[in-house]
Structure formats: structure tokens, C-alpha cells
Design an enzyme around this catalytic site. Structure first.
Site, PDB file in Angstrom:
ATOM      1  N   HIS A 101      -5.935  -5.826  -1.588  1.00  0.00           N
ATOM      2  CA  HIS A 101      -5.678  -5.874  -3.024  1.00  0.00           C
ATOM      3  C   HIS A 101      -4.376  -6.654  -3.169  1.00  0.00           C
ATOM      4  O   HIS A 101      -3.412  -6.387  -2.447  1.00  0.00           O
ATOM      5  CB  HIS A 101      -5.501  -4.470  -3.617  1.00  0.00           C
ATOM      6  CG  HIS A 101      -4.942  -4.479  -5.002  1.00  0.00           C
ATOM      7  ND1 HIS A 101      -5.703  -4.776  -6.111  1.00  0.00           N
ATOM      8  CD2 HIS A 101      -3.683  -4.248  -5.459  1.00  0.00           C
ATOM      9  CE1 HIS A 101      -4.936  -4.720  -7.192  1.00  0.00           C
ATOM     10  NE2 HIS A 101      -3.713  -4.402  -6.817  1.00  0.00           N
ATOM     11  N   CYS A 144      -9.297  -8.992  -7.912  1.00  0.00           N
ATOM     12  CA  CYS A 144      -7.831  -9.090  -7.943  1.00  0.00           C
ATOM     13  C   CYS A 144      -7.333 -10.309  -7.166  1.00  0.00           C
ATOM     14  O   CYS A 144      -6.363 -10.958  -7.573  1.00  0.00           O
ATOM     15  CB  CYS A 144      -7.195  -7.820  -7.393  1.00  0.00           C
ATOM     16  SG  CYS A 144      -7.659  -7.447  -5.685  1.00  0.00           S
TER      17      CYS A 144
END
Length: 169
Positions: A39, A109
Site C-alpha cells: 500500500h 492506491c
């Protein structure tokens, strides 16, 4: 005019959301070694910006449930002001990065961080992050899990939605 504040630092925060499990289990499950499930977020103007199942969000740096990043990459400097950047994010949130357009493998993301990094600095984020989805999907187990994983939307708690806050102008 004050010349000292014409340049702003841009950082990439990288988190392993598997907390080390990918490194331990990926060879057995996928037949290839993964160092993490990444992430990412871009930090600029004292705020951490990222994209997830709720759209574009922000928080103080390291302020999500993920805690401190596993690593930080210095992406360089930008002359993009806070106001210009927020206008840019509002535009992205209304078009390309709405909550509805989130897809774990194709539009996530890391896609967001890569696009924002290029806008701010002209630099891409590391390819080991952007190449991860295709690496996973190239395995038989990745293909088997795809229907389940396609329904997953990741948004770390503890953030503020940019789409809701700035998208209503």
C-alpha cells in the site's frame, strides 16, 4: 517575494499490508517469492494522501491504522503549491479516482501514488510495487483468487475523504 518556500518535499510512504506474511507464504502459495503486499501513499504539504475504497483520502503522515511506513522513498521536490495540489486532487476524485472506480488489481492506491508522483515530480514510483498485481495474477493461485480479491477494497481507517471534503465545490 519569499523564495524559501517555492519548493516542497515529496515522499512515498510504502506499507506492507501483509505485515510480513507475503514474504513467508508467497513461495508456497504462488510459486514465487513476494516481499510484501504494498500500500502506498504520497506525503506532501504535511499530509499523507492515498486512494482506496472510499476514494482519495488524507491523514497526518503515518496516521492510518497501518502506523509507520515500512519504508520511505524520497521522490524529490515540487513547486506545486498546496492550493494547486488540492485542486488537482479534487479533479482526480471527480473523474479517475472516485470510490466506485477502485479495483484492487488495476486501479488502486499504487496506481494513484504513481500518477500523483509523476504530476508532482516527473518520477514514477518503484516498479516492484506497480508490477505486483500482474505478478500475482500470472500465477494459477492468483487466477483462482481473483474473483474474491476483485471484491476487496482497501482503505486504512483513520483518514479523511478528499472526495467528500473537496469534491463539493
Amino acid at each position: 517575494m519569499d523564495q524559501e518556500n517555492t519548493s516542497f518535499s515529496v515522499k512515498l510512504y510504502i506499507y506492507d499490508i501483509s505485515k510480513g506474511m507475503a514474504r513467508q507464504l508467497s513461495s508456497a502459495m504462488l510459486g514465487k517469492q513476494l516481499d510484501g503486499i504494498w500500500h502506498t501513499a504520497v506525503v506532501i504539504h504535511g499530509e499523507e494522501f492515498f486512494y482506496g475504497g472510499e476514494g482519495i483520502s488524507s491523514c497526518p503522515p503515518g496516521g492510518t491504522i497501518l502506523g509507520h511506513p515500512d519504508s520511505v522513498v524520497d521522490l524529490g521536490e515540487t513547486e506545486v503549491t498546496d492550493d494547486l495540489f488540492m485542486n488537482y486532487l479534487t479533479s482526480l476524485g471527480e473523474s479517475t479516482y472516485s470510490a466506485e472506480s477502485y479495483k484492487l488489481f488495476e486501479h488502486n492506491c499504487n496506481t494513484f501514488s504513481n500518477e500523483v508522483a509523476q504530476f508532482l515530480t516527473g518520477r514514477k514510483i518503484p516498479s516492484y510495487i506497480t508490477d505486483l498485481p500482474s505478478e500475482v495474477l500470472s500465477t494459477p493461485f492468483g487466477q483462482l483468487l481473483r474473483p474474491l480479491l476483485d471484491s476487496v477494497a482497501i482503505t486504512p481507517p483513520g483518514s479523511n475523504s478528499i472526495n467528500g471534503r473537496y469534491g463539493q465545490r
